[in-house]
Design a protein around this motif. Structure first.
Motif, PDB file in Angstrom:
ATOM      1  N   HIS A 256       0.839  -1.201   0.000  1.00 55.81           N
ATOM      2  CA  HIS A 256       0.000   0.000   0.000  1.00 55.81           C
ATOM      3  C   HIS A 256       0.872   1.247   0.000  1.00 55.81           C
ATOM      4  O   HIS A 256       2.071   1.200   0.317  1.00 55.81           O
ATOM      5  CB  HIS A 256      -0.938   0.014   1.212  1.00 55.81           C
ATOM      6  N   ASP A 257       0.259   2.363  -0.357  1.00 56.71           N
ATOM      7  CA  ASP A 257       0.945   3.658  -0.315  1.00 56.71           C
ATOM      8  C   ASP A 257       0.242   4.605   0.654  1.00 56.71           C
ATOM      9  O   ASP A 257       0.369   5.819   0.533  1.00 56.71           O
ATOM     10  CB  ASP A 257       1.034   4.275  -1.714  1.00 56.71           C
ATOM     11  N   PHE A 258      -0.516   4.046   1.604  1.00 59.55           N
ATOM     12  CA  PHE A 258      -1.319   4.774   2.585  1.00 59.55           C
ATOM     13  C   PHE A 258      -2.546   5.440   1.957  1.00 59.55           C
ATOM     14  O   PHE A 258      -3.334   6.060   2.660  1.00 59.55           O
ATOM     15  CB  PHE A 258      -0.498   5.823   3.351  1.00 59.55           C
ATOM     16  N   LYS A 259      -2.712   5.286   0.642  1.00 57.50           N
ATOM     17  CA  LYS A 259      -3.916   5.764  -0.029  1.00 57.50           C
ATOM     18  C   LYS A 259      -4.662   4.599  -0.680  1.00 57.50           C
ATOM     19  O   LYS A 259      -5.865   4.477  -0.545  1.00 57.50           O
ATOM     20  CB  LYS A 259      -3.564   6.818  -1.080  1.00 57.50           C
ATOM     21  N   THR A 260      -3.908   3.759  -1.392  1.00 58.33           N
ATOM     22  CA  THR A 260      -4.480   2.612  -2.088  1.00 58.33           C
ATOM     23  C   THR A 260      -3.766   1.348  -1.641  1.00 58.33           C
ATOM     24  O   THR A 260      -2.529   1.328  -1.544  1.00 58.33           O
ATOM     25  CB  THR A 260      -4.333   2.764  -3.611  1.00 58.33           C
ATOM     26  N   ALA A 261      -4.533   0.307  -1.348  1.00 52.74           N
ATOM     27  CA  ALA A 261      -3.964  -1.004  -1.043  1.00 52.74           C
ATOM     28  C   ALA A 261      -4.120  -1.889  -2.277  1.00 52.74           C
ATOM     29  O   ALA A 261      -5.173  -1.886  -2.923  1.00 52.74           O
ATOM     30  CB  ALA A 261      -4.645  -1.638   0.158  1.00 52.74           C
ATOM     31  N   ILE A 262      -3.074  -2.623  -2.602  1.00 52.86           N
ATOM     32  CA  ILE A 262      -3.093  -3.532  -3.753  1.00 52.86           C
ATOM     33  C   ILE A 262      -2.887  -4.950  -3.240  1.00 52.86           C
ATOM     34  O   ILE A 262      -1.866  -5.257  -2.632  1.00 52.86           O
ATOM     35  CB  ILE A 262      -1.986  -3.175  -4.762  1.00 52.86           C
ATOM     36  N   VAL A 263      -3.875  -5.793  -3.477  1.00 53.83           N
ATOM     37  CA  VAL A 263      -3.805  -7.197  -3.079  1.00 53.83           C
ATOM     38  C   VAL A 263      -3.608  -8.038  -4.329  1.00 53.83           C
ATOM     39  O   VAL A 263      -4.340  -7.890  -5.317  1.00 53.83           O
ATOM     40  CB  VAL A 263      -5.094  -7.637  -2.351  1.00 53.83           C
ATOM     41  N   GLU A 264      -2.600  -8.911  -4.297  1.00 55.30           N
ATOM     42  CA  GLU A 264      -2.336  -9.825  -5.402  1.00 55.30           C
ATOM     43  C   GLU A 264      -2.479 -11.259  -4.899  1.00 55.30           C
ATOM     44  O   GLU A 264      -1.809 -11.646  -3.935  1.00 55.30           O
ATOM     45  CB  GLU A 264      -0.942  -9.598  -5.968  1.00 55.30           C
ATOM     46  N   LEU A 265      -3.350 -12.003  -5.547  1.00 57.80           N
ATOM     47  CA  LEU A 265      -3.650 -13.364  -5.141  1.00 57.80           C
ATOM     48  C   LEU A 265      -3.271 -14.321  -6.271  1.00 57.80           C
ATOM     49  O   LEU A 265      -3.803 -14.220  -7.385  1.00 57.80           O
ATOM     50  CB  LEU A 265      -5.143 -13.500  -4.824  1.00 57.80           C
ATOM     51  N   HIS A 266      -2.363 -15.234  -5.984  1.00 56.88           N
ATOM     52  CA  HIS A 266      -1.913 -16.212  -6.974  1.00 56.88           C
ATOM     53  C   HIS A 266      -2.209 -17.605  -6.437  1.00 56.88           C
ATOM     54  O   HIS A 266      -1.399 -18.205  -5.734  1.00 56.88           O
ATOM     55  CB  HIS A 266      -0.416 -16.041  -7.252  1.00 56.88           C
ATOM     56  N   GLY A 267      -3.416 -18.093  -6.748  1.00 54.82           N
ATOM     57  CA  GLY A 267      -3.837 -19.384  -6.253  1.00 54.82           C
ATOM     58  C   GLY A 267      -3.807 -20.456  -7.327  1.00 54.82           C
ATOM     59  O   GLY A 267      -3.475 -20.195  -8.488  1.00 54.82           O
ATOM     60  N   VAL A 268      -4.187 -21.658  -6.957  1.00 50.85           N
ATOM     61  CA  VAL A 268      -4.131 -22.785  -7.891  1.00 50.85           C
ATOM     62  C   VAL A 268      -5.225 -22.695  -8.952  1.00 50.85           C
ATOM     63  O   VAL A 268      -5.077 -23.233 -10.055  1.00 50.85           O
ATOM     64  CB  VAL A 268      -4.237 -24.131  -7.135  1.00 50.85           C
ATOM     65  N   ALA A 269      -6.346 -22.014  -8.649  1.00 49.44           N
ATOM     66  CA  ALA A 269      -7.449 -21.942  -9.604  1.00 49.44           C
ATOM     67  C   ALA A 269      -7.747 -20.523 -10.068  1.00 49.44           C
ATOM     68  O   ALA A 269      -8.485 -20.332 -11.032  1.00 49.44           O
ATOM     69  CB  ALA A 269      -8.719 -22.545  -8.986  1.00 49.44           C
ATOM     70  N   GLN A 270      -7.191 -19.527  -9.390  1.00 44.66           N
ATOM     71  CA  GLN A 270      -7.504 -18.149  -9.753  1.00 44.66           C
ATOM     72  C   GLN A 270      -6.355 -17.211  -9.430  1.00 44.66           C
ATOM     73  O   GLN A 270      -5.594 -17.433  -8.495  1.00 44.66           O
ATOM     74  CB  GLN A 270      -8.782 -17.685  -9.045  1.00 44.66           C
ATOM     75  N   THR A 271      -6.257 -16.179 -10.248  1.00 39.57           N
ATOM     76  CA  THR A 271      -5.299 -15.098 -10.023  1.00 39.57           C
ATOM     77  C   THR A 271      -6.083 -13.798 -10.008  1.00 39.57           C
ATOM     78  O   THR A 271      -6.879 -13.540 -10.909  1.00 39.57           O
ATOM     79  CB  THR A 271      -4.233 -15.049 -11.131  1.00 39.57           C
ATOM     80  N   GLN A 272      -5.875 -13.003  -8.965  1.00 37.98           N
ATOM     81  CA  GLN A 272      -6.619 -11.751  -8.842  1.00 37.98           C
ATOM     82  C   GLN A 272      -5.685 -10.621  -8.441  1.00 37.98           C
ATOM     83  O   GLN A 272      -4.705 -10.831  -7.732  1.00 37.98           O
ATOM     84  CB  GLN A 272      -7.717 -11.862  -7.777  1.00 37.98           C
ATOM     85  N   LYS A 273      -6.028  -9.426  -8.881  1.00 45.48           N
ATOM     86  CA  LYS A 273      -5.365  -8.210  -8.414  1.00 45.48           C
ATOM     87  C   LYS A 273      -6.453  -7.215  -8.069  1.00 45.48           C
ATOM     88  O   LYS A 273      -7.240  -6.820  -8.931  1.00 45.48           O
ATOM     89  CB  LYS A 273      -4.429  -7.642  -9.483  1.00 45.48           C
ATOM     90  N   ILE A 274      -6.513  -6.836  -6.810  1.00 40.18           N
ATOM     91  CA  ILE A 274      -7.581  -5.962  -6.314  1.00 40.18           C
ATOM     92  C   ILE A 274      -6.973  -4.685  -5.760  1.00 40.18           C
ATOM     93  O   ILE A 274      -6.049  -4.736  -4.951  1.00 40.18           O
ATOM     94  CB  ILE A 274      -8.420  -6.661  -5.224  1.00 40.18           C
ATOM     95  N   GLN A 275      -7.496  -3.551  -6.193  1.00 42.05           N
ATOM     96  CA  GLN A 275      -7.056  -2.246  -5.688  1.00 42.05           C
ATOM     97  C   GLN A 275      -8.261  -1.515  -5.110  1.00 42.05           C
ATOM     98  O   GLN A 275      -9.279  -1.365  -5.789  1.00 42.05           O
ATOM     99  CB  GLN A 275      -6.434  -1.409  -6.799  1.00 42.05           C
ATOM    100  N   ARG A 276      -8.124  -1.077  -3.869  1.00 32.97           N
ATOM    101  CA  ARG A 276      -9.181  -0.313  -3.218  1.00 32.97           C
ATOM    102  C   ARG A 276      -8.537   0.729  -2.304  1.00 32.97           C
ATOM    103  O   ARG A 276      -7.347   0.612  -1.965  1.00 32.97           O
ATOM    104  CB  ARG A 276     -10.074  -1.225  -2.365  1.00 32.97           C
TER     105      ARG A 276
END
Length: 360
Positions: A256-276
């Motif tokens: 995070h940059d104290f404004k936006t958090a970025i979550v990166e998920l690298h799983g066996v069935a799905q890959t996601q990148k979430i920014q909020r």
């Protein structure tokens, strides 16, 4: 409920100001009192909450039977006694951490609050963050296999030594106990072994950077790095903050940059990148869950407990004390630290600014 929840805020510094802002926004709270011993803080409170009773005497709040909740955001040396008063007067409690001035008193407070029928919580803000709950749900789905390694890093330029930790303890206890707590939350286990290394930056008497690694009882390993030593005199201030969770099959991580958090998920069935939006201290979430608990009469299980806070405090102290038993190098000098303090005294934006409310 047809009426708002009456609350008294004790301690109107930076965090007390955050609670006021979020409670005003939610519409669920009647901020009946704001208490602070500092005249400047009381003057600001009067401007920001003109319908509240502004006082320097906390006993006014405890004596008012109509006040249902107290927010305890003054220094830790006052918190234990305030929690005792709140329990004696039948008031629900939202407290900052640590919950008392020393570890023995913290565990006394745990026993006291657990024996009461009052709802209490502590502002362990990471437990209320959307990104940690998202990651934990992803792990629960089996997407990364078995959780094996927890890596946490939080390095920023502030607070500098001598700028406000005081009764909250040195940097790794005051700030680091959040990361000690969230690592234990992910592991769902107790700490078993640890080794810590620290350094006395600028030749300050206490270490201001600490790295600890070790194991949990269930075999998960961890490393936690925390320090307010990250480029205080850099032309452009920056930071380095992340959590990295490594499983037997995949990974999950957040920055995070104290404004936006970025979550990166690298799983066996799905890959996601979430920014909020990051959410900062997540006080809005804490207040919402607490209000719902008061209205329903049933404590939200997600709310951090006094026991969580005491345990995090205990292990933060243990890791800090372990570091003191090893080589403790001192690099830099106090003259540099004075330059850092001078620069920070004039900062209007940055990390860990002091008395932010008074500068509004």
């Amino acid at each position: 409920m047809s009426s708002k929840i009456k609350v008294g805020i004790i301690g109107f510094g930076r965090i007390g100001g955050f609670f006021l802002q979020e409670m005003q926004k939610s519409g669920k709270w009647d901020i009946a009192y704001i208490c602070d011993i500092d005249p400047l803080s009381r003057s600001l409170a009067q401007q920001l909450s003109p319908k509240s009773v502004i006082t320097a005497d906390e006993q006014e709040i405890f004596n008012d039977a109509a006040v249902q909740v107290v927010v305890l955001s003054a220094l830790a040396d006052s918190r234990g006694n305030q929690i005792e008063k709140a329990v004696a007067c039948g008031k629900h409690i939202i407290a900052e951490k640590p919950i008392a001035e020393n570890l023995e008193r913290e565990w006394e407070i745990v026993r006291l609050t657990e024996a009461s029928n009052l709802i209490s919580t502590v502002n362990l803000y990471l437990r209320n963050s959307w990104y940690h709950h998202l990651i934990k749900d992803f792990i629960a789905q089996g997407e990364i296999g078995e959780l094996a390694i927890i890596r946490i890093c939080h390095l920023t330029p502030g607070l500098a030594p001598g700028e406000g930790h005081d009764y909250e303890g040195p940097s790794f206890h005051d700030c680091g106990m959040h990361y000690v707590d969230i690592a234990r939350w992910y592991a769902a286990s107790e700490y078993k072994t640890w080794h810590a290394q620290a350094i006395r930056m600028w030749n300050y008497e206490e270490p201001w950077w600490l790295q600890c690694h070790g194991t949990f009882e269930n075999g998960i390993v961890f490393d936690i790095t925390q320090g307010h030593v990250y480029g205080q005199l850099s032309k452009d201030l920056t930071h380095n903050s992340y959590i990295d969770l490594i499983g037997t099959k995949g990974i999950a991580r957040m920055t995070h940059d104290f404004k936006t958090a970025i979550v990166e998920l690298h799983g066996v069935a799905q890959t996601q990148k979430i920014q909020r939006p990051f959410g900062d201290k997540n006080i809005d979430v804490l207040c919402a869950r607490f209000a719902q608990s008061i209205e329903s009469g049933k404590r939200d299980e997600i709310l951090p407990t006094m026991r969580h806070a005491a345990s995090a405090s205990e292990y933060a102290w243990k890791f800090y004390e372990d570091a003191l038993t090893h080589a403790l190098p001192a690099i830099g000098d106090l003259h540099t630290l004075e330059k850092i303090r001078e620069r920070r005294s004039n900062l209007k934006t940055g990390y860990g600014l002091i008395n932010t409310n008074k500068k509004l």
